[in-house]
Scaffold this motif. Structure first.
Motif, PDB file in Angstrom:
ATOM      1  N   ARG A  64      46.336  53.135  -2.955  1.00 14.32           N
ATOM      2  CA  ARG A  64      46.966  53.601  -1.567  1.00 14.32           C
ATOM      3  C   ARG A  64      46.256  53.835  -0.280  1.00 14.32           C
ATOM      4  N   HIS A  65      44.789  53.933  -0.525  1.00 14.45           N
ATOM      5  CA  HIS A  65      43.790  54.108   0.400  1.00 14.45           C
ATOM      6  C   HIS A  65      42.598  53.151   0.145  1.00 14.45           C
ATOM      7  N   MET A  66      42.611  52.056   1.056  1.00 15.29           N
ATOM      8  CA  MET A  66      41.524  51.241   0.745  1.00 15.29           C
ATOM      9  C   MET A  66      40.355  51.575   1.753  1.00 15.29           C
ATOM     10  N   ALA A 121      42.937  64.808  -6.671  1.00 19.90           N
ATOM     11  CA  ALA A 121      44.036  65.231  -7.464  1.00 19.90           C
ATOM     12  C   ALA A 121      44.572  64.383  -8.652  1.00 19.90           C
ATOM     13  N   LEU A 122      43.731  63.329  -8.907  1.00 24.70           N
ATOM     14  CA  LEU A 122      43.990  62.345  -9.962  1.00 24.70           C
ATOM     15  C   LEU A 122      42.884  62.811 -11.290  1.00 24.70           C
ATOM     16  N   THR A 123      41.968  63.505 -10.802  1.00 24.00           N
ATOM     17  CA  THR A 123      41.027  63.777 -11.862  1.00 24.00           C
ATOM     18  C   THR A 123      39.948  65.194 -11.327  1.00 24.00           C
ATOM     19  N   PRO A 124      39.620  65.927 -12.347  1.00 27.76           N
ATOM     20  CA  PRO A 124      38.822  67.035 -11.782  1.00 27.76           C
ATOM     21  C   PRO A 124      37.336  66.849 -12.066  1.00 27.76           C
ATOM     22  N   HIS A 125      37.045  65.474 -12.634  1.00 25.31           N
ATOM     23  CA  HIS A 125      35.773  65.348 -12.948  1.00 25.31           C
ATOM     24  C   HIS A 125      34.821  64.518 -11.978  1.00 25.31           C
ATOM     25  N   ARG A 126      35.149  64.619 -10.428  1.00 21.72           N
ATOM     26  CA  ARG A 126      34.312  64.014  -9.609  1.00 21.72           C
ATOM     27  C   ARG A 126      32.899  64.181  -9.606  1.00 21.72           C
ATOM     28  N   GLU A 127      32.503  65.535  -9.650  1.00 15.71           N
ATOM     29  CA  GLU A 127      31.142  65.951  -9.278  1.00 15.71           C
ATOM     30  C   GLU A 127      30.445  65.784 -10.894  1.00 15.71           C
ATOM     31  N   GLU A 128      31.192  66.274 -11.969  1.00 22.10           N
ATOM     32  CA  GLU A 128      30.222  65.994 -13.011  1.00 22.10           C
ATOM     33  C   GLU A 128      30.048  64.440 -13.410  1.00 22.10           C
ATOM     34  N   ALA A 129      31.079  63.679 -13.176  1.00 24.27           N
ATOM     35  CA  ALA A 129      31.027  62.241 -13.531  1.00 24.27           C
ATOM     36  C   ALA A 129      30.011  61.308 -12.790  1.00 24.27           C
ATOM     37  N   THR A 130      29.870  61.834 -11.565  1.00 28.83           N
ATOM     38  CA  THR A 130      29.092  61.181 -10.476  1.00 28.83           C
ATOM     39  C   THR A 130      27.756  61.570 -10.978  1.00 28.83           C
ATOM     40  N   ALA A 169      41.076  63.201  -1.111  1.00 26.78           N
ATOM     41  CA  ALA A 169      42.055  64.197  -1.742  1.00 26.78           C
ATOM     42  C   ALA A 169      43.034  63.668  -2.718  1.00 26.78           C
ATOM     43  N   LEU A 170      43.333  62.446  -2.708  1.00 26.34           N
ATOM     44  CA  LEU A 170      44.027  61.830  -3.764  1.00 26.34           C
ATOM     45  C   LEU A 170      43.235  61.596  -5.165  1.00 26.34           C
ATOM     46  N   ALA A 171      41.951  61.153  -4.809  1.00 26.35           N
ATOM     47  CA  ALA A 171      41.184  60.794  -6.026  1.00 26.35           C
ATOM     48  C   ALA A 171      40.856  62.274  -6.771  1.00 26.35           C
ATOM     49  N   ALA A 175      40.331  56.935 -12.006  1.00 24.20           N
ATOM     50  CA  ALA A 175      41.120  57.735 -10.856  1.00 24.20           C
ATOM     51  C   ALA A 175      40.598  57.432  -9.356  1.00 24.20           C
ATOM     52  N   HIS A 176      39.291  57.071  -9.312  1.00 26.00           N
ATOM     53  CA  HIS A 176      38.748  56.639  -7.856  1.00 26.00           C
ATOM     54  C   HIS A 176      39.323  55.139  -7.645  1.00 26.00           C
TER      55      HIS A 176
END
Length: 240
Positions: free
Chosen positions: A203-205, A217-226, A213-215, A196-197
């Motif tokens: 779209r946004h480099m 929206a594509l995944t709910p796992h940012r905090e857990e995964a990092t 915000a887009l990342a 997702a990242h």
């Protein structure tokens, strides 16, 4: 007692004493470097000093001594290396899989019933396991990238699978996506976040507010995964 000028060209590799214990030191000379840089190679467990074109070995060693406590702490924190070998266990999608060697079998390597079955000679075992995991990573991560790209009306470029040491994924300006094959060993929620990242970068480099915000929206796992990658990522890098 003899004297003489210290050689000013980097040695390819040597052993140094860091807080009373031996450690491997590698030197690199980089035309792009602007200053002396110090890092730990998480795969080999080596200290790496990078010198700019006119940087001296003496300055590199001075930097090492200045940060000796930090280096020792980083070396102590490295996970134990894990070999790909018959009877061993490595994770796939975060779940342990036993490596089963079938010397008389044919067909390379395949994954079945929480195990990696490997046919042929023992000298080919590690390479065939890596090849099987690379192929699985290519299939799974390509599918995830296509699904997430379609969700925002985009189409990614080619998906490339590499063995990188400094990043889990990247997005090139032409839309090509790169992922480390080692991600296939991480849990599914980690793969979901990394893909997702990188898709959000189509779209946004950058890493501005609209990108995040887009990342998210594509995944709910940012905090857990990092958090998982910070705790366990180096362990995946040390599997060989």
């Amino acid at each position: 007692m003899s004297g003489g000028k210290e050689p000013d060209r980097p040695a390819p590799g040597e052993t140094v004493i860091v807080q009373g214990r031996p450690a491997s030191l590698r030197w690199r000379r980089s035309a792009r470097a602007r200053r002396v840089a110090l890092r730990i190679d998480p795969v080999a467990g080596d200290i790496v000093i990078t010198l700019p074109p006119r940087g001296s070995r003496r300055i590199g060693l001075s930097l090492l001594r200045e940060h000796e406590a930090w280096i020792a702490a980083r070396l102590d924190a490295l996970p134990t290396p894990l070999r790909i070998e018959a009877g061993g266990t490595i994770p796939i999608l975060g779940r342990p899989h036993r490596i089963l060697h079938i010397p008389g079998g044919r067909g390379g390597a395949w994954i079945e019933d929480e195990a990696i079955h490997v046919a042929g000679g023992a000298e080919f075992l590690a390479r065939r396991v890596r090849d099987a995991l690379r192929q699985l990573a290519r299939e799974r991560l390509s599918r995830l990238a296509a699904e997430k790209s379609a969700a925002i009306g985009l189409r990614p470029g080619p998906v490339r699978i590499r063995d990188t040491r400094s990043r889990w994924g990247s997005c090139a300006p032409d839309g090509a996506l790169m992922f480390s094959w080692r991600l296939i060993m991480a849990p599914e929620f980690v793969q979901d976040y990394v893909v997702a990242h990188e898709v959000a970068h189509l779209r946004h480099m950058n890493h501005g507010p609209r990108f995040w915000a887009l990342a998210e929206a594509l995944t709910p796992h940012r905090e857990e995964a990092t958090s998982w990658l910070n705790r366990h990522g180096q362990g995946l890098l040390r599997i060989s």
